[in-house]
Design a protein around this motif. Structure first.
Motif, PDB file in Angstrom:
ATOM      1  N   ASN A 322     -21.968  22.916  40.726  1.00  0.00           N
ATOM      2  CA  ASN A 322     -22.561  22.974  39.384  1.00  0.00           C
ATOM      3  C   ASN A 322     -23.604  24.086  39.272  1.00  0.00           C
ATOM      4  OD1 ASN A 322     -20.987  20.790  38.763  1.00  0.00           O
ATOM      5  ND2 ASN A 322     -22.642  19.297  38.781  1.00  0.00           N
ATOM      6  N   PHE A 355     -19.309  19.472  36.962  1.00  0.00           N
ATOM      7  CA  PHE A 355     -19.471  19.654  35.524  1.00  0.00           C
ATOM      8  C   PHE A 355     -18.398  20.613  35.002  1.00  0.00           C
ATOM      9  CE2 PHE A 355     -21.453  21.628  31.770  1.00  0.00           C
ATOM     10  CZ  PHE A 355     -21.716  20.485  31.046  1.00  0.00           C
ATOM     11  N   GLY A 356     -17.616  20.142  34.047  1.00  0.00           N
ATOM     12  CA  GLY A 356     -16.618  21.002  33.398  1.00  0.00           C
ATOM     13  C   GLY A 356     -15.722  21.701  34.402  1.00  0.00           C
ATOM     14  N   SER A 357     -15.553  23.005  34.214  1.00  0.00           N
ATOM     15  CA  SER A 357     -14.607  23.737  35.041  1.00  0.00           C
ATOM     16  C   SER A 357     -15.080  23.933  36.475  1.00  0.00           C
ATOM     17  CB  SER A 357     -14.281  25.092  34.393  1.00  0.00           C
ATOM     18  OG  SER A 357     -15.462  25.816  34.155  1.00  0.00           O
ATOM     19  N   ALA A 358     -16.305  23.491  36.814  1.00  0.00           N
ATOM     20  CA  ALA A 358     -16.735  23.549  38.215  1.00  0.00           C
ATOM     21  C   ALA A 358     -15.819  22.696  39.088  1.00  0.00           C
ATOM     22  CB  ALA A 358     -18.187  23.079  38.356  1.00  0.00           C
ATOM     23  N   GLN A 360     -12.780  22.820  39.149  1.00  0.00           N
ATOM     24  CA  GLN A 360     -11.645  23.645  39.595  1.00  0.00           C
ATOM     25  C   GLN A 360     -11.881  24.269  40.968  1.00  0.00           C
ATOM     26  OE1 GLN A 360     -10.752  26.603  36.593  1.00  0.00           O
ATOM     27  NE2 GLN A 360     -10.953  25.071  34.988  1.00  0.00           N
TER      28      GLN A 360
END
Lengths: 392, 392
Positions: A322, A355-358, A360
């Motif tokens: 993150n 968090f979100g695209s983290a 990936q």
């Protein structure tokens, strides 16, 4: 004293030459055009940088026999002559010293272990000297000289100064290890934090090769983290960096040796696991392997300790992701022996807390034998040899 | 459309020339020798880089009248001619657009606000166009052309692509904002995350000037963090970085909009504070200022909400310090209005949770007016103009 070893210097005194050599070292054999593309220099600049390195025997150029085209000549490839120079890497743990002799491509030729009777700096230094002497005896003579010694130690290490500022495991404070070891061995010495040294080896020769942003998380007695950001290992302005072991997972959790509660290390470090398995099962334990055996046997409570450890590690990794958004996180360390008991929890906790695209981020494990830490130390010595600037 | 504005390109097409210009921009006026020392180039290379920049009017050289020696000529200093080019920076918030016209040194000449009736991308675009039109009317004509527009938006922004991938505050997904704004205004457009834009301004013109490793923590509706590591702003491999707002402080804490519990933002974000003060006091609140007033009046429970918020922020900052070891952390954002109510808790929690020498990190506050975010956007436009590579 072996003054002959330290007399040789690397014939690449420009940043461009170091970049070219590093690219070939990490990714070679490479065609010159590919080198040019990777380092962002003109083909003419690559040729200029390559010439003295070939003359001095560090690089060799030859036809790419594997990719011989149907018509015409095969492309010429540039590669590092690994046998041109040797390096020694040493990792100091609480109870032994591990040493490896590597070639210039950081391939291990010999590995040796030496038990440590105590952790006094004098004992450790004479142990290092003995190990180095043994490894030097394995070399082939002046054609492949040993050009550097890297020493990896856990704790707060100032690589530029060559000083171990504070190592809790060794109980050392302000030991000028590089200077002392250089006097004892006659070799140029690089001293670095052990997790950072392992990270250098991963960056150049391992699962981080080609990545500009990644993290190595080591699970074992401590929980450590080496960070590469913008292509360089993070050292921290005040010597502290990568302290994933002291990310808070639960402010109401167990007390950590750092004084806080619920740090990742206070839940997932080796000593914490042994203590918690003992508390959960009532079995007296003298070794981490016994805790692991209880959990594998399915003794009530033991398995849950590993599950909570995995959750803590996964949350720690999510915090790194993150904040820094690395391309990859490589989990390693002797704690991976228990991987079957906490892999799922690491993954689940990471995905939940990322968090979100983290999320990936490519989180993978890579079991590395203990010699790999000594190889990391050798990598820092190679790094110091070919890019003198990075030693500070 | 103003094609004349975008036709001019910066006459520094080598990395060396960009470095030289950036050094003079951040630290000037500087003697050439000092430039040489700062960027690590030879005096001859500096002279070569400086010449076209002086010819094009971006740099000027003149005697240092303030430091006239008793004998001999005063040293010549190189400085940026701020008036040579202008830039526009725009920050989009949920209810207004703030725009500034700056010179090449990022000094604000005019600031304007425009209320936003709604958050539809078309509304925002026409608002940006109107604001840009107003600011262009304030310029002096062709001698100081406007050479770029920077737009700062909260959320996941891909600067290289010029796309807002996801902005929760604006409720946008995959808006190609740079392309749309370039069509509307005729200017070259840089789009970046707002916290990163503010961090660029701090790096070049603010409390981060001269530092290679620092963090900007913004406290307000969200809790954000811009990170500079090895001299460059961290963007994250997958677009996420600096998410200090989602560092877990207490896994049993309040639910966060990200789905986890006890994130820094779920305790210290504006909405969280308003909700918690309401819960603690029973008073119906419509605005953060009312929560602040209750705490300042000493209404039971309200003060404690701010104290816990400060503790959460301090722990988040310690996590950043433990992982990255920055030289300095700069706390800013509109939430600083409550600073008297949580400064002590931020400091105490930071010192307690910082590991070893990470506690030496210089944590300071810097109240920045809201225009400063728009100035950050202008800084990204200046950055794109002078170092085209960094836009990706």
């Amino acid at each position: 004293m072996r003054p002959t070893s330290s007399a040789e210097t690397f014939p690449a005194n420009t940043p461009a030459a170091s970049q070219v050599f590093t690219a070939v070292l990490s990714h070679g054999p490479l065609a010159r055009l590919e080198v040019s593309r990777r380092v962002g220099l003109s083909p003419a600049a690559v040729t200029k940088a390559v010439r003295p390195l070939i003359e001095a025997g560090y690089l060799v150029e030859g036809a790419d026999e594997e990719a011989r085209p149907a018509l015409g000549r095969p492309a010429n490839l540039v590669r590092v002559d690994g046998g041109r120079a040797l390096f020694i890497g040493v990792k100091v743990t609480g109870d032994e010293i591990i040493g490896v002799l590597t070639d210039l491509c950081c391939r291990v030729r010999v590995a040796r272990h030496l038990p440590l009777p105590d952790r006094d700096p004098r004992t450790v230094l004479s142990g290092i000297a003995e190990l180095v002497e043994q490894l030097l005896a394995e070399t082939d003579g002046p054609a492949a000289p040993v050009l550097g010694l890297g020493i990896a130690v856990s704790g707060d290490v100032d690589r530029g100064e060559g000083t171990v500022r504070y190592s809790p495991f060794l109980e050392w404070r302000d030991v000028p290890l590089a200077e002392l070891a250089a006097m004892t061995t006659g070799l140029p010495v690089t001293v670095d934090n052990d997790v950072r040294a392992l990270t250098v080896a991963e960056q150049w020769f391992g699962a981080g090769a080609g990545l500009t942003d990644f993290a190595v998380v080591t699970v074992g007695a401590g929980i450590g983290c080496g960070l590469v950001v913008h292509g360089r290992v993070v050292a921290g302005a005040h010597g502290v960096a990568g302290e994933i072991g002291h990310v808070t997972v639960d402010p109401a959790g167990p007390l950590c040796h750092c004084g806080n509660r619920g740090c990742v290390e206070a839940i997932a470090g080796e000593a914490a696991i042994v203590r918690q398995v003992h508390e959960a099962t009532g079995v007296r334990l003298t070794h981490p392997g016994e805790a692991l055996a209880l959990a594998r046997e399915g003794v009530a409570g033991a398995r849950e300790v590993y599950a909570r450890a995995g959750e803590a590690i996964g949350r720690g990794i999510a915090t790194v992701a993150n904040l820094l958004g690395p391309e990859r996180v490589i989990i390693s360390g002797e704690g991976l022996a228990a991987y079957d008991l906490f892999a799922e929890q690491i993954r689940d906790a990471f995905v939940t807390a990322a968090f979100g695209s983290a999320a990936q981020c490519d989180v993978r494990t890579r079991p590395l034998p203990f010699e790999e830490w000594a190889r990391g130390a050798a990598a820092t010595a190679i790094q110091s040899f070919i890019t003198p600037d990075t030693s500070r």
